[in-house]
Structures are given as C-alpha cells and as structure tokens.
Design an enzyme around this catalytic site. Sequence first.
Site, PDB file in Angstrom:
ATOM      1  N   LYS A 234     -10.324  20.745 -23.339  1.00 50.48           N
ATOM      2  CA  LYS A 234      -9.854  20.329 -24.669  1.00 50.48           C
ATOM      3  C   LYS A 234     -10.588  19.058 -25.089  1.00 50.48           C
ATOM      4  CE  LYS A 234      -5.710  18.549 -27.080  1.00 50.48           C
ATOM      5  NZ  LYS A 234      -4.245  18.346 -27.018  1.00 50.48           N
ATOM      6  N   ASP A 239      -6.308  12.559 -31.722  1.00 44.92           N
ATOM      7  CA  ASP A 239      -5.214  13.423 -32.174  1.00 44.92           C
ATOM      8  C   ASP A 239      -4.222  12.603 -32.988  1.00 44.92           C
ATOM      9  OD1 ASP A 239      -3.324  15.353 -32.551  1.00 44.92           O
ATOM     10  OD2 ASP A 239      -2.723  15.519 -30.439  1.00 44.92           O
ATOM     11  N   LYS A 246       1.701  11.898 -35.943  1.00 47.91           N
ATOM     12  CA  LYS A 246       2.411  11.291 -34.817  1.00 47.91           C
ATOM     13  C   LYS A 246       2.917   9.907 -35.218  1.00 47.91           C
ATOM     14  CE  LYS A 246      -0.336  13.201 -30.958  1.00 47.91           C
ATOM     15  NZ  LYS A 246       0.706  13.852 -30.154  1.00 47.91           N
ATOM     16  N   ASP A 257      -7.330  12.286 -25.833  1.00 47.35           N
ATOM     17  CA  ASP A 257      -7.025  13.703 -26.004  1.00 47.35           C
ATOM     18  C   ASP A 257      -8.250  14.598 -25.774  1.00 47.35           C
ATOM     19  OD1 ASP A 257      -4.858  15.358 -26.240  1.00 47.35           O
ATOM     20  OD2 ASP A 257      -5.033  15.602 -28.410  1.00 47.35           O
ATOM     21  N   ASP A 316       0.471  19.291 -34.827  1.00 46.61           N
ATOM     22  CA  ASP A 316       0.217  18.459 -33.656  1.00 46.61           C
ATOM     23  C   ASP A 316       0.042  19.303 -32.386  1.00 46.61           C
ATOM     24  OD1 ASP A 316      -0.131  16.184 -32.179  1.00 46.61           O
ATOM     25  OD2 ASP A 316       1.973  15.570 -32.196  1.00 46.61           O
ATOM     26  N   GLU A 318      -2.286  21.229 -31.652  1.00 46.36           N
ATOM     27  CA  GLU A 318      -3.632  21.656 -32.012  1.00 46.36           C
ATOM     28  C   GLU A 318      -4.472  22.051 -30.804  1.00 46.36           C
ATOM     29  OE1 GLU A 318      -2.856  18.614 -31.425  1.00 46.36           O
ATOM     30  OE2 GLU A 318      -4.477  18.074 -30.071  1.00 46.36           O
ATOM     31  N   ARG A 320      -3.802  23.861 -28.151  1.00 43.31           N
ATOM     32  CA  ARG A 320      -3.734  25.285 -27.797  1.00 43.31           C
ATOM     33  C   ARG A 320      -4.503  26.132 -28.805  1.00 43.31           C
ATOM     34  NH1 ARG A 320       2.660  25.157 -27.700  1.00 43.31           N
ATOM     35  NH2 ARG A 320       2.117  22.987 -27.311  1.00 43.31           N
TER      36      ARG A 320
END
Length: 473
Positions: A234, A239, A246, A257, A316, A318, A320
């Site tokens: 990833k 993020d 967030k 992230d 959020d 994102e 996956r």
Amino acid sequence: MRQSHAAFAAPESASIPLHVVGSEGLTAWLDTQPERVRTWLDAVGFTAKTGQTVCVPDAAGGLALAVFGLGDAQARIRGRMALGAARGKLPRGIYHLASGFEDDELPEQLLGWLLAGYRFDRFRHRTGGDADIPALKAPPRAEARRIEVLAAAEWLTRDLINTPASQMGPEELETSVLALADEFDAQVSVTYGDDLLHENLPLIHAVGRASDRIPRLLDLRWGHEGPRITLVGKGVCFDTGGLNIKPGASMGLMKKDMGGAATVIGLAMMIMALDWKVRLRVLIPAVENSISGSAMRPGDILTARNGLTVEVNNTDAEGRLVLADALALADEENPDALICMATLTGAARVALGPDLPPFYTDDEDLALALSDGAMVEADPLWRLPFHAPYEPLIEPGIADLDNAPSGGMAGSITAALFLRRFVQKTRRFAHFDIYGWQPSAMPGRPKGGQGQGARAVLWALPEVLGPDIENRE
Ligand code: BES
Ligand code: ZN
Ligand code: ZN
C-alpha cells in the site's frame, strides 16, 4: 557514508572486548576475570541489569574492556535485540564480542546492533555526530553479510516512511523504486493518471485522482527463473481520509500510510541483494488520498479491475481500494506466492498493538512458516483468521462489496476478507495489516518508521517454495 553504520567493522581492525553478561551468569563470569576488573565492577555497582553498560579502564587509563548487562531470563524474554541498546551507550571505538551469546542468538543480536545505528537526521542541522557511533566486528561464525543486507533494507524502509509526505509523494516513491531497480538491474514500468483507466485500474485512479500529485502504479520485475514471488504494498503517501476527512489526531502520522510499500521495497531489496533464484514482481499503487472537487464521494459505486462493484461507504477506507486493483492484477499471473503489506486498519492496532501485526492466509504451510520466521527473525507476527462468517459484513446489497462496514466490528478481518475477494487463483496468498511505526524507542528500534514482517517473510518463503531459491550456484 551513513550506510556504513549498517555494516560491521573490518575483521582485521584492532578492537575492544565487549562482554555481554546476564544477571544469573554474573558470578561465574566475574570468576573468569582478573582482580582489577572485579574490583572496578564492584566499585561502580555492576549487577548486569538490563542495558547496564560499564567501561573498565586498563592500568594506563585506556579502555580495557566493556561490559553490557542483559538482565535476568525474564528480561530477555520481554526484550529483543538487546545488544542494540549497547550501541547507544558505549563510547566510540571498535568492539568485538568477547563473551555472552550462544551461536543461535547471534543473528538477532548482531542485527540489533546494526539497526541501532539508524538515524533519520536529514532535516537536522545539528546532528549527534556520526563519528561517535561505535562499531562492531562480526564474530567469524556469524552470517555477517546476510545480517548487513537485512539492516540496509530496513534502513531503506525506515527512510521511506520517515520522509515527510511533502517529500515522499507518488513521484518520489517512484524515484526510490527506480533507484533500487537501477542498483539491481530490475525493470520498472509505471502507469500514470488517466492511463490507469485505460489499463483497467479504476480503483487506484479513483483514490488518487483528487490529488495534484498524479496517482500511479509501479510495477517492478527482477529475475528470470524460479518461482514467481509477487509483493504488493500500500503506497498511500498521505491519507487525509478524503472527504470523510480524518480528525487531526488521526491524520498526524499519516505520512506512514505508505509503510506497506516501504516494507515490500525493503523486502525486495533483501531478495535481490541475496540474489535469490526467483522471478520477483513488486506492485505498488502510489497515490495520495486527498481532497478536491474531483475526490471520490461516500456512496459512489466503483467497478474494480476484476469486475466487482464496490460501494465507497467511507473514503478513508482507501487502502483496500488501491490494493484491490493491484491484487487482481497480481493474481492474473497466478504467482507461487503473493504477499500483501499495508497499513490497512486502525483496528489491527487496537487488537494487537503497534508491535504485533496480524497476518492472514489460507495456506497452512505458509502460516506455519511465517509464525516460525517471526520467532527466528525477531519480527513478531500473529495470525488472524479470514473468518468467512463475517463475509456478509462486506456486502452492502446495492453493490457487490462495501469498503467500510458499519458497526466497526472486526475491522482488520473484514478488510482482509475484502482483499481476498480480489485473489482468485493464487494459492499462497498472505496479507499483513502492519502499523509501520515504532511509537517509542526500543533497542534497535528508534521512534519512527519501522519495517514489519519482511524478515519473517524472507525466512518463510524458502520453507514453502523450496530451499533452492536461496542458492544461485
Ligand atoms: N491508513 C488507515 C489505517 C490506519 C490508521 C493504519 C491508523 C494505522 C494507524 C486506513 O486508510 C483507514 O483510515 N482505515 C479506516 C477504515 C475504516 C474507515 C473502515 C480505519 O481503520 O479506521
Ligand atoms: Zn484511510
Ligand atoms: Zn490509509
């Protein structure tokens, strides 16, 4: 220059003996020492408690030897890579291990020593001064080169994570992968921006399109023969959460992230540097989960590479999404092993804390090998299940999949189940929900970016793919 701290001192260098002593063995060890040493250690109150470090002078006032305390058996179970702490406490100089560790303890301890030399001081004008970091000669019986490779790879992972998002966007992540490819003669192809749509990678595009920093898929290949190993990481360079933004406290650390990408890049470096006989592929969706008029919205329904539709119930979730396309692409080739690493859920940290990432696999041999590798390599992991009865939680009804089940139950498991929907052919698939960050300093692990799981995977792969992959001769 900096990397020299990830290497051992030359074997011919003059060196100071470093004795490592546990509290149970202290009396026996003192009996082997001359009167002068015993008197000194008594005078300074050396009890071999964990981390206690004492230098013993010689008659001329020079440094005769150093002693490092390991504490009792309980302390040794609690800690790992204890020797790392010695590196921060000893005066500069070159040391050799004069007593202390069994042969099978050495690799972990030596790695701890090397990893303790890591500093991220690129942005500090006044650094602690590199020259003051002590060095160690590797014992002749240690696998010095392998340990140096592991350390150098972990340094790379840490550097990538620690670099702030302002200087580690999708483009810079690409540059880092290109530099690594250059070093090992690997090939990289990159799909950018709207080409992601033409190449049928729509979820990577949807997550990354709101940012000025063009989203991309990095695809590295190395090696021409042997089993296919594909690593997916990833690479969300920052993020924000997207439109489901967030709160500040949760966003603060989100430069990490891309920790999954950083970890698979480190793992790829290990595999290439050790010259494994494999066909390696690394896939990294490199994006920024940002906010603008073109951002994906809650409620949008996207169609993934493999045709499954996904309702975006939280922008959020994102990770996956980008991984779904990358995994579907990886799966088309049916690799012999498919490893996915991602800072995927806050739930994983709630369940197991920052130091023990969960992994998921349906392959029992791989699971066993990973658990063994985690122990041998001092790289903690814990298996969690792909619990099929939770499948309904990721099925919203109006699309095939929901990226963010409501209720917040078993968040790491439902994220893993979501990813598994994109892996149809590959038998050996493992996903790691890592944290990628060391919240407070421990031996060999300064506060900051942290690779997790890579060494355990490196240990496990020859167990399941056969020992031949490790030897080119
Ligand atoms: N990058 C985060 C996960 C994360 C958060 C990892 C904190 C480590 C520490 C991920 O993209 C995310 O935000 N996940 C959400 C998913 C939820 C909306 C279903 C989460 O875990 O809260
Ligand atoms: Zn997120
Ligand atoms: Zn994320």
